[in-house]
Structure formats: C-alpha cells, structure tokens
Design a protein around this motif. Structure first.
Motif, mmCIF file in Angstrom:
data_model
loop_
_atom_site.group_PDB
_atom_site.id
_atom_site.type_symbol
_atom_site.label_atom_id
_atom_site.label_comp_id
_atom_site.label_asym_id
_atom_site.label_seq_id
_atom_site.Cartn_x
_atom_site.Cartn_y
_atom_site.Cartn_z
ATOM 1 N N UNK A 183 0.885 -1.162 0.000
ATOM 2 C CA UNK A 183 0.000 0.000 0.000
ATOM 3 C C UNK A 183 0.920 1.209 0.000
ATOM 4 N N UNK A 184 0.839 2.009 -1.032
ATOM 5 C CA UNK A 184 1.912 2.956 -1.318
ATOM 6 C C UNK A 184 1.378 4.264 -1.898
ATOM 7 N N UNK A 185 2.088 5.377 -1.637
ATOM 8 C CA UNK A 185 1.675 6.614 -2.314
ATOM 9 C C UNK A 185 2.010 6.588 -3.801
ATOM 10 N N UNK A 186 1.372 7.462 -4.522
ATOM 11 C CA UNK A 186 1.636 7.669 -5.946
ATOM 12 C C UNK A 186 2.969 8.398 -6.097
ATOM 13 N N UNK A 187 3.770 7.983 -7.052
ATOM 14 C CA UNK A 187 4.994 8.722 -7.354
ATOM 15 C C UNK A 187 4.643 10.013 -8.071
ATOM 16 N N UNK A 188 5.387 11.072 -7.729
ATOM 17 C CA UNK A 188 5.187 12.337 -8.428
ATOM 18 C C UNK A 188 6.373 12.654 -9.346
ATOM 19 N N UNK A 189 7.314 11.699 -9.451
ATOM 20 C CA UNK A 189 8.506 11.937 -10.275
ATOM 21 C C UNK A 189 8.143 11.962 -11.757
ATOM 22 N N UNK A 190 8.923 12.696 -12.500
ATOM 23 C CA UNK A 190 8.679 12.818 -13.937
ATOM 24 C C UNK A 190 9.256 11.652 -14.708
ATOM 25 N N UNK A 191 9.556 11.898 -15.978
ATOM 26 C CA UNK A 191 10.038 10.819 -16.835
ATOM 27 C C UNK A 191 11.552 10.706 -16.777
ATOM 28 N N UNK A 192 12.024 9.467 -16.871
ATOM 29 C CA UNK A 192 13.450 9.154 -16.822
ATOM 30 C C UNK A 192 14.106 9.527 -18.149
ATOM 31 N N UNK A 193 13.553 8.978 -19.195
ATOM 32 C CA UNK A 193 14.033 9.287 -20.545
ATOM 33 C C UNK A 193 13.060 10.317 -21.102
ATOM 34 N N UNK A 194 13.591 11.436 -21.571
ATOM 35 C CA UNK A 194 12.705 12.451 -22.132
ATOM 36 C C UNK A 194 11.903 11.833 -23.263
ATOM 37 N N UNK A 195 10.585 11.930 -23.167
ATOM 38 C CA UNK A 195 9.797 11.375 -24.264
ATOM 39 C C UNK A 195 9.927 12.291 -25.474
ATOM 40 N N UNK A 196 9.953 11.664 -26.624
ATOM 41 C CA UNK A 196 10.175 12.458 -27.821
ATOM 42 C C UNK A 196 9.031 12.279 -28.794
ATOM 43 N N UNK A 197 8.875 13.283 -29.627
ATOM 44 C CA UNK A 197 7.887 13.222 -30.694
ATOM 45 C C UNK A 197 8.645 13.083 -32.003
ATOM 46 N N UNK A 198 8.271 12.078 -32.757
ATOM 47 C CA UNK A 198 9.022 11.745 -33.967
ATOM 48 C C UNK A 198 8.326 12.337 -35.179
ATOM 49 N N UNK A 199 9.097 13.096 -35.919
ATOM 50 C CA UNK A 199 8.553 13.690 -37.145
ATOM 51 C C UNK A 199 8.315 12.577 -38.150
ATOM 52 N N UNK A 200 7.086 12.454 -38.618
ATOM 53 C CA UNK A 200 6.744 11.345 -39.507
ATOM 54 C C UNK A 200 6.619 11.773 -40.950
ATOM 55 N N UNK A 201 6.054 12.929 -41.158
ATOM 56 C CA UNK A 201 5.836 13.359 -42.544
ATOM 57 C C UNK A 201 5.797 14.875 -42.592
ATOM 58 N N UNK A 202 6.114 15.367 -43.764
ATOM 59 C CA UNK A 202 6.150 16.809 -43.966
ATOM 60 C C UNK A 202 5.569 17.052 -45.357
ATOM 61 N N UNK A 203 4.610 17.931 -45.439
ATOM 62 C CA UNK A 203 4.112 18.264 -46.775
ATOM 63 C C UNK A 203 3.610 19.701 -46.757
ATOM 64 N N UNK A 204 4.253 20.533 -47.558
ATOM 65 C CA UNK A 204 3.902 21.956 -47.596
ATOM 66 C C UNK A 204 4.102 22.584 -46.226
ATOM 67 N N UNK A 205 3.071 23.203 -45.719
ATOM 68 C CA UNK A 205 3.143 23.874 -44.417
ATOM 69 C C UNK A 205 2.839 22.912 -43.266
ATOM 70 N N UNK A 206 2.596 21.636 -43.583
ATOM 71 C CA UNK A 206 2.112 20.703 -42.564
ATOM 72 C C UNK A 206 3.194 19.695 -42.191
ATOM 73 N N UNK A 207 3.304 19.407 -40.889
ATOM 74 C CA UNK A 207 4.196 18.346 -40.412
ATOM 75 C C UNK A 207 3.405 17.460 -39.472
ATOM 76 N N UNK A 208 3.695 16.168 -39.466
ATOM 77 C CA UNK A 208 2.986 15.300 -38.525
ATOM 78 C C UNK A 208 3.981 14.579 -37.623
ATOM 79 N N UNK A 209 3.596 14.462 -36.366
ATOM 80 C CA UNK A 209 4.443 13.869 -35.331
ATOM 81 C C UNK A 209 3.734 12.699 -34.674
#
Ligand code: MN
Length: 264
Positions: A183-209
């Motif tokens: 029986x334990x409290x919730x951890x409030x620590x953040x992320x160990x490895x910075x989560x990243x957003x991966x660029x998947x596609x680029x078309x004209x003015x638009x990019x998707x992650x």
C-alpha cells in the motif's frame, strides 16, 4: 451487490472480460464500456457528439451482455449511472487495463478516470491495471483477475465507502509471481528518458508527429512506480481533491487587495 464495470481499452478487451468473470458471483455485473480503445483519454467527456449505445455480447462469456458507448470511459460511467442502469451501483470497477497506471501516468489514465467518475458521483470505485510484459507480449489477464478478486475481497471486507477511490496495479505475471502487496503513495517523479515526438511526414506547411515509445517514469523510492518495478502489487488510495493544502494555507494569508479594483 450491483457492480458497474467499465474500462478504457474497449468493451471487447480481454482484461475487462476476465475481470467481469472474476467478480460475477458477487452480484449483478453491468458492463458499460467504450466501443473502441480509449487509452490515455483521461477524464474527457463527450459534449458535442451523440453517445451511441449498443448491446454487445462479451467475448468468452456466453450470454453475458454489456453495453458499448461511442464515448470516453468517464462518459460510460456517467451515462450508466444517470440513465442506463435500473438502480445505482453499489460499486464501480474499471479495468483490468492493459498497462500499469502509476505515478504521473494516473493523470492520463482513462481506466482511473472511469473509476474516479464513479467516486465523484458518490460510489466506491476501484481501478485495476496490469503491467505489460517487457517483451511486449500480452499480460496474463486470467491470473491478474485472480489477484484483483482477492484484493477486492479484502477491500470489501474492510468496507469501501462512498467516494472511495482505489488504484490497484498488478506487476507482470508472465515472468514471476508478485513479491507481495504494497500500500503505497503515488509517485510524483517525472520521466526518466525524455519522451520524444518523432517527425513522420512533412508536406507543404504541414508536419505530422507521433509520440515515441521511449517513455519511462523515473523511480521514486517507496512509491507505486518503484514497488511495481520491484514486482509488488501496488494499492494506492486516491483523492478527487487536487487541492494543495499547504499552498492553500500560505496563499490564504497573503494580502489579496487588488489595487484599483473594488469588491462589493
Ligand atoms: Mn488502456
């Protein structure tokens, strides 16, 4: 006992069916769950679209019917309690989720939100989740459900009361037995490895992650994140009250005169 069961993985998810089977003998189990996976939908509700409800036969549970809702987990619990159920539930259950809901991830969790919605409406509620094995295989929901049932029996024997909200996480059972229960409290620590957003596609003015999968919570001793990693089942009672009471006291002592503005 009248149990309302929901989840965020969708009404056909094996974790939900196993949990339904594990608690069936406790009374009437009404399953009201999203018609599609809604993981990480947090406490969202649907305002603009209609909620379509369908009667569905649960997989592997011959003759047991549930109701699917074209909405979020919190929609399911609200709609069930307000309209779909003949009588209010005596207990709201959510899960068993595919993947742990611990630490700051609780804020993203639709599984916990379904239970929290039940608690907010005044009913005792328990959320269950099981860790995904590190090799990416499916969790052993059958064995997880056995542990969930035993834990629920203890919680019920102790007495769940109005608005109680309990978050239960089961470690990966495919490699070893749990080491015990913490029986334990919730951890409030953040992320160990910075989560990243991966660029998947680029078309004209638009990019998707797309969000990357290298997302790992930092371990904080004596919390749900650390104990689950050590192989313990974790039980964490949660609050709907998000007030920071220390800050409330210190801010309340400030001079809140707003220069140039009169109050009635
Ligand atoms: Mn999920």
């Amino acid at each position: 006992m009248r149990i309302l069961l929901s989840n965020d993985d969708g009404i056909l998810a094996p974790g939900l069916c196993r949990l339904a089977a594990a608690v069936r003998d406790l009374g009437t189990v009404s399953v009201v769950a999203p018609d599609s996976p809604q993981s990480a939908s947090a406490h969202a509700i649907t305002l603009l679209e209609p909620l379509v409800v369908r009667t569905v036969e649960l997989p592997d549970m011959e003759g047991v019917l549930g109701q699917s809702v074209s909405g979020r987990p919190a929609d399911c619990v609200r709609l069930a309690i307000r309209n779909l159920l003949d009588q209010p539930p005596t207990l709201v259950l959510s899960g068993i989720n595919r993947g742990a809901n611990i630490g700051i991830n609780i804020f993203y969790s639709g599984t916990v939100a379904a239970a929290a919605e039940g608690a907010m409406l005044g009913f005792p509620a328990v959320a269950f989740s099981v860790e995904i094995p590190s090799d990416g295989s499916e969790p052993d929901y059958g064995r997880a459900a056995c542990y969930c049932r035993r834990i629920l029996d203890i919680l019920l024997a102790d007495g769940l009361t109005r608005g109680d909200l309990v978050n239960v996480n089961i470690p990966d059972l495919t490699r070893r037995q749990p080491r015990g229960v913490r029986v334990t409290p919730q951890s409030t620590a953040g992320v160990e490895v910075e989560d990243e957003y991966i660029l998947q596609a680029r078309s004209g003015q638009e990019r998707s992650y797309r969000i990357g999968d290298k997302y790992e919570l930092r371990h904080q001793d004596h919390t749900d994140v650390a104990y689950l990693a050590e192989g313990y089942i974790t039980i964490t009672p949660l609050h709907i009250d998000m007030t920071n009471h220390d800050r409330l006291a210190s801010l309340a002592h400030k001079d809140w005169t707003l220069d140039g503005h009169d109050f009635a």
